[in-house]
Every structure is written in structure tokens, then in C-alpha cells.
Design an enzyme around this catalytic site. Structure first.
Site, mmCIF file in Angstrom:
data_model
loop_
_atom_site.group_PDB
_atom_site.id
_atom_site.type_symbol
_atom_site.label_atom_id
_atom_site.label_comp_id
_atom_site.label_asym_id
_atom_site.label_seq_id
_atom_site.Cartn_x
_atom_site.Cartn_y
_atom_site.Cartn_z
ATOM 1 N N ARG A 73 0.853 -1.156 0.030
ATOM 2 C CA ARG A 73 -0.067 0.065 0.032
ATOM 3 C C ARG A 73 0.780 1.384 0.054
ATOM 4 O O ARG A 73 1.774 1.192 0.930
ATOM 5 C CB ARG A 73 -0.948 -0.055 1.206
ATOM 6 N N LYS A 124 -6.086 7.304 12.547
ATOM 7 C CA LYS A 124 -6.260 7.847 11.009
ATOM 8 C C LYS A 124 -6.839 9.269 11.224
ATOM 9 O O LYS A 124 -7.614 9.801 11.923
ATOM 10 C CB LYS A 124 -7.796 6.996 10.615
ATOM 11 N N CYS A 141 -7.662 -10.841 0.663
ATOM 12 C CA CYS A 141 -7.951 -10.545 2.109
ATOM 13 C C CYS A 141 -8.061 -11.827 2.876
ATOM 14 O O CYS A 141 -9.103 -12.567 2.662
ATOM 15 C CB CYS A 141 -8.916 -9.516 2.369
ATOM 16 N N CYS A 192 -13.967 -1.940 5.957
ATOM 17 C CA CYS A 192 -12.943 -1.164 5.323
ATOM 18 C C CYS A 192 -13.580 -0.229 4.072
ATOM 19 O O CYS A 192 -13.194 0.684 3.688
ATOM 20 C CB CYS A 192 -11.882 -2.304 4.686
#
Ligand code: SRM
Ligand code: SF4
Length: 551
Positions: free
Chosen positions: A71, A210, A432, A475
Site C-alpha cells: 500500500r 487515522k 484479504c 474497510c
């Protein structure tokens, strides 16, 4: 007097304390060509470096094929055309030939094997982007408004987001050592063993952190689902400060009521000169008060929920040396991207391009690469709705870009139906490891089926925000959608209903299990009632909240 039982920290805390540079034995593993995967502990360290070890779940019946997900860290989702070309090439050379735009304005590569990992990360760094802190117990990719259509103050807000991202980056030298120099750090050397990050300390955060910046009335990055939100207050096209929102987060686990989605509380207003101090203050509150004994209870949202707003205000004031003023009035009205060609506030053009489920592939991938090569001065902006915005386009280039994209069968207008345009899914299977049901590969077909019902009921032009995830972790931010499908088991989904258009309300559980073949049987009666009973102009999510879930 009985002695208090010692506090049992999680295993992640132990390994961070033992190797605070986060080097693990990653470089040593690379340097032995016989290795095709990393140890469990290195897998935890790898996250801080932006990578996850996965295996292709479609192939599990025939054996385990290790693959890596990588990522990028792309603050505010802004890339140069040249950087887009680099990412495109890396996906082709080392990944599965797709670029996955994420819900946090980044790009993921999937399907990378061990030998491709280091060259891929090195090339990203050469392009002046990074993967450091894209994952792990640190501050993640900082979100900033991508759309150039609304206010000139976006530039200031973006600059602040960038400043915050830089100020909160971890300082370990392991990243450079592993990915650029190809060296294993000596974990026993005193300087490495005793390394203490100036901001994070020795053991970083208890969990991920975040941050998002938003400019009302547009909430195109779901600010209230972040640990820390900066709501820009704009007067006369100038940034005057931020309302501070703290304690959002969505992750939950099936059957565990102690875990829950939560929207952030707005706790006050401050001026922009303090933005880095406030960011550090909130981050260190998480560092100091987050639960390090249980990773399911370790997010900042639980600190805020349990200690309260007054506690957060006092701590922020003290740590940032400010006095939070009362929050200024603001209103969010939309969460969606502008698709198609639009005028930016500086007079240039931009093109909002719909990317189905965030997966750039096939003709769209080839065409975007050509655009990036031919128009090196445009910007590629990633949206938190998994779309791409081509920005800074001149009058002269607009027609040529349209022609190039259209020649490759990439539409620039009427790109997707209202339901598809307003949808998002997480990757889930086959990459995933936590996915319980299909998501990215399932949602487009399910939307087609819901669209058929809507067409029968005269609801074809009705926007309904639909999101799906393969498990309850959240997500694709399902818990604020008007309809959310949350995977429970193969072909079985929880259905949540009742989010709104502006991302300011959590939805609620409607059905604990709906099996795939029963979707029509469940949705037709509800949509029929909605068509008949709703107030004029009322959205599906609002009707569900007002009527269906309140009966
Ligand atoms: Fe996520 C874990 C994908 C945004 C909550 N997320 C994962 C992992 C890494 C699975 C794993 O741990 O093994 C997924 C990788 C799958 C794959 O094959 O690619 C994954 N998350 C994603 C992305 C790619 C989904 C997407 O459709 O784009 C998003 C990447 C964002 C980025 O670029 O940084 C992504 N994840 C989110 C969001 C939304 C957001 O941040 O706005 C959330 C909910 C908000 C929040 O954090 O509360 C989210 N992901 C989680 C969680 C639950 C955390 C919790 O508090 O319980 C996990 C599981 C975990 O951390 O243990 C997780
Ligand atoms: Fe995986 Fe669950 Fe996140 Fe989907 S929501 S990507 S299944 S962790």
C-alpha cells in the site's frame, strides 16, 4: 494486601518493544533466496513498512501461494502524472496488473511475490512517494479533499494535510535500510535496541490511527469515521480554522458487542497555525491512553467513548498549549464525487473518472497510462470513494484527453448508473485473509439486481449509497451507507440500513443474515414500501431511519 496482577500486554506490544526500529528480520529473510514468505512476527513489522503477507485464497484447495499486498502512502491522494506512470508500470511488472484505489486515497498492489517486493518499494521511493506507515500502529494515509471545484481554500487545507502527514511520520531508519540499502539492521546494537521514536516512543501506538481533513458542505471522505478529523471553516474563500472531531472508527467483530462503529465527536475550534500541535496532541492521547492489552479495544474511539469529551478537550488544550473555542457552525450535505468534466475554481478543468470498485484494470488502466504519458502536467488525484480525478487540465488538453479515453472505450460522461456510482466494496476475496464472504467481486452483480427492482418501481434515478465488506471490519465504511452488506459467511450477509447522504449518521442492523438467493425476496417489499410511503424527495436511508427501523 494482595499484589495487583501484572498487566498482560498483547504480543504486538512485546515485539515492538524488543525491536523498536521495526526492522524485524525482514532484510535477512529477503537475502535468503530459498524463502517464499515471512515469519509471523515479521509480518507484523512489515505492516509498518506498508506491506501485508497474504495468500491467494482461490488457490487454497491446491496449496498455499504466498503473495504480498503493498500500500502506498500518498497524502491527500495527490500524484503527479509521472508517479502514476511508475505505479502503473510496477503493477504490471510485479503485481497482478491492477491498481486498487483504496478508500483512503491510496493505491494497493496485489499478488506481488517475495522477489518483487523490494524492487517495487524501492521504485515507489525513487518516485518520491513512500509506503512507510501505510499500515501498522501509526498514523495512516492522511485524507484531504480531492475535488478542485468548490473553494480556493482547498489548497491551504491540502497543504495542512501534507504538513500533518510529514510531522507524524515515524523516524525509524529501518525503512531506508531494508528497502533502499538492502541491509538488515543489527537488532542487538545498542542504538537500535534503545531506539525511541521522538513522537511515538518505543512502542508506537496501541493500534492504527487515522486522520482526515474535510471542507463542508462536502464530506467526500467520511470524516466522522476517522480517529481525528479537521473540519475546515472557510470564510470568504479563506481558511479561518478547524473544528476538531475525535474518536471515530468503524471496526467491529461479529458477536462481540464490546466492539462497535462510532462517529467522531466535534469538540471545539482552533486556528490553522496550531494544526500540527493539535494532531500531535490527539495522537499522543491515543499513544498514552489506548488499551495495549486488547487489540480489539485499542482504537482511540474507545478512549473517547469511555473517558468523554471533556477529558479530550482538557488533554488537547494542555498538550497543544491552546484553548479550544466552541465549534463553529458547519453543515455537510454530500459524500459523493463529481464525475465527468467540470470547471475547477482556478478556471482549469478536471475529470472525475468512475473506477468500478476502485480496481483500475484492462482498458481503463492502459488509457490512464497513456493520458499520464502524454499530459505530464496534469495531476492524478485519488478519491476516498475509490475514484480518480484528473486535475489541472487546460482548455487545450481537455478535448485530447476525452478523445484518448473514448478511443479506449473509457467513458468520460454518463460513466455509471446512479447506484453503481454511489457504491463501494472492500477487496475481500481472494486476497484479504479476513474476508468471510465475497465483496468486490460480488457487489457489482448485486447492484444490477437491485437496479432491476428499482426500475420496476419507478426508482431508476434514485441515488442510494450501497457499500459492501467481506467482514465486519468496515474497510469500505459500510456503517454509514444507506444499504450495507457485511459478510458473515460465503453467500451470507448482514444487512444494515439507514445511513444518510452526508455521512453524519450510523446505519442500523436490519437483518442478521440474508442469503444471496434471497436478496430480491428481502429487498422488493422494502423498496416497494419506500416508493409508496416516502415523503417527497426523501432518500431511502432517511426513510429507513424514520420509518422502517423505527417501527
Ligand atoms: Fe481496512 C484490515 C483493506 C480502509 C478497517 N483492511 C485490512 C486488511 C489489511 C486485512 C488484514 O488486516 O489482513 C485489508 C487488506 C485487504 C486486501 O486484500 O487488500 C484492508 N482497508 C482496506 C482497504 C484497501 C479497503 C478498500 O476497499 O479500499 C482500505 C485501505 C485504506 C488505505 O489506503 O489506508 C481500508 N479499513 C479501512 C477503513 C476505512 C477508512 O479508514 O476510512 C476501515 C474502517 C475505519 C476504521 O479504521 O475504523 C478499515 N481494516 C479495518 C480493520 C478494523 C480495524 C478495527 O478498528 O477493528 C481491519 C482489521 C484490523 O486492523 O485488525 C482492517
Ligand atoms: Fe478484508 Fe474485512 Fe477489510 Fe473487507 S472489510 S478488506 S474482508 S478486513
Amino acid at each position: 494486601m494482595s499484589a495487583e496482577a501484572p498487566i498482560k500486554l498483547t504480543h504486538n506490544e512485546d515485539i515492538k518493544a524488543a525491536i523498536p526500529t521495526l526492522a524485524g528480520t525482514i532484510a535477512a529473510t529477503f537475502n535468503d533466496p530459498a524463502n517464499d514468505h515471512f515469519s509471523d512476527d515479521d509480518n507484523q513489522f512489515l505492516k509498518f513498512h506498508g506491506s501485508y503477507q497474504q495468500d491467494d485464497r482461490d488457490l487454497r484447495k491446491t496449496g498455499k501461494k504466498y503473495i504480498m499486498m503493498i500500500r502506498g502512502r500518498i497524502p491527500g491522494g495527490v500524484m503527479t502524472a509521472k508517479q502514476w506512470c511508475v505505479f502503473d508500470e510496477l503493477a504490471t511488472k510485479y503485481g497482478n496488473n491492477t491498481l486498487r484505489i483504496t478508500t483512503r486515497q491510496s493505491i494497493q498492489f496485489h499478488g506481488v511475490v517475495m522477489s518483487g517486493l523490494r524492487p517495487l518499494v524501492a521504485k515507489i521511493n525513487e518516485s518520491l512517494l513512500s509506503t512507510l506507515a501505510a499500515c501498522g500502529d501509526v498514523n495512516r494515509n492522511v485524507l484531504a479533499p480531492p475535488t478542485p471545484a468548490y473553494t480556493k481554500a482547498r489548497e491551504q487545507v491540502f497543504a495542512d494535510a501534507h504538513k500533518v502527514a510529514l510531522a507524524l511520520a515515524p523516524q525509524t531508519k529501518a525503512y531506508h535500510s531494508i528497502w533502499i540499502d538492502g541491509q538488515q539492521l543489527d537488532n542487538d546494537a545498542a542504538e537500535n535496541k534503545n531506539f525511541v521514536d521522538p513522537l511515538y516512543g518505543k512502542t508506537y501506538l496501541p493500534r492504527k490511527f487515522k486522520i482526515a481533513f474535510a471542507i463542508p458542505p462536502v464530506n467526500d471522505l467520511d470524516i466522522f469515521t476517522n480517529c481525528l478529523g479537521f473540519i475546515a471553516i472557510i470564510e470568504n474563500d479563506k481558511l479561518v480554522g478547524y473544528n476538531l472531531a475525535v474518536g471515530g472508527g468503524l471496526g467491529r467483530s461479529h458477536g462481540n458487542e464490546a466492539t462497535y462503529p462510532r462517529l467522531a465527536d466535534v469538540i471545539g475550534f482552533f486556528t490553522p497555525d496550531k494544526v500540527v500541535d493539535v494532531a500531535k496532541a490527539v495522537l499522543t492521547i491515543h499513544r498514552d491512553f489506548g488499551d495495549r492489552t486488547d487489540r480489539k479495544h485499542a482504537r482511540l474511539k474507545y478512549v473517547v467513548a469511555e473517558r468523554g469529551v471533556k477529558f479530550m478537550q482538557d488533554e488537547v488544550n494542555q498538550r497543544a498549549s491552546i484553548t479550544l473555542a466552541p465549534a463553529k457552525p458547519y453543515q455537510f450535505t454530500t459524500m459523493q464525487d463529481l464525475l465527468g468534466w467540470r470547471k475547477a475554481v482556478d478556471g482549469s478543468w478536471f475529470l472525475g473518472l468512475f473506477v468500478n470498485m476502485g480496481r483500475v484494470k484492462d482498458a481503463q488502466k492502459t488509457a490512464l497510462r497513456q493520458v499520464a504519458e502524454k499530459f505530464p502536467n496534469i495531476e492524478f488525484r485519488l478519491s476516498a470513494n475509490q475514484n480518480v480525478i484528473l486535475a489541472n487540465v487546460s482548455d487545450a488538453d481537455k478535448a485530447a484527453i476525452t478523445a484518448l479515453l473514448n478511443a479506449a472505450a473509457v467513458k468520460t460522461e454518463n460513466q455509471a448508473s446512479v447506484l453503481h456510482a454511489a457504491s463501494m466494496a472492500c477487496p475481500s476475496l481472494p486476497t484479504c485473509g479476513l474476508g468471510l464472504a465475497e465483496s468486490e467481486r460480488y457487489l457489482p452483480g448485486l447492484i444490477d439486481r437491485i437496479e432491476k427492482i428499482c426500475a420496476d418501481l419507478g426508482l431508476s434515478s434514485e441515488e442510494i449509497i450501497i457499500r459492501s465488506t467481506g467482514c465486519p471490519n468496515g474497510c469500505a465504511r459500510p456503517y454509514i451507507a444507506e444499504i450495507a452488506f457485511v459478510g458473515k459467511a460465503p453467500g451470507r450477509y448482514q444487512v444494515w440500513l439507514g445511513g444518510n447522504a452526508s455521512g453524519t449518521r450510523l446505519n442500523r442492523l436490519w437483518k442478521d443474515v440474508v442469503k444471496d438467493p434471497d436478496m430480491e425476496t428481502e429487498f422488493r417489499p422494502v423498496l416497494t414500501r419506500f416508493a409508496k410511503e416516502r415523503n417527497s424527495g426523501e432518500r431511502f436511508g432517511d426513510w429507513c431511519d424514520r420509518v422502517l427501523l423505527s417501527n
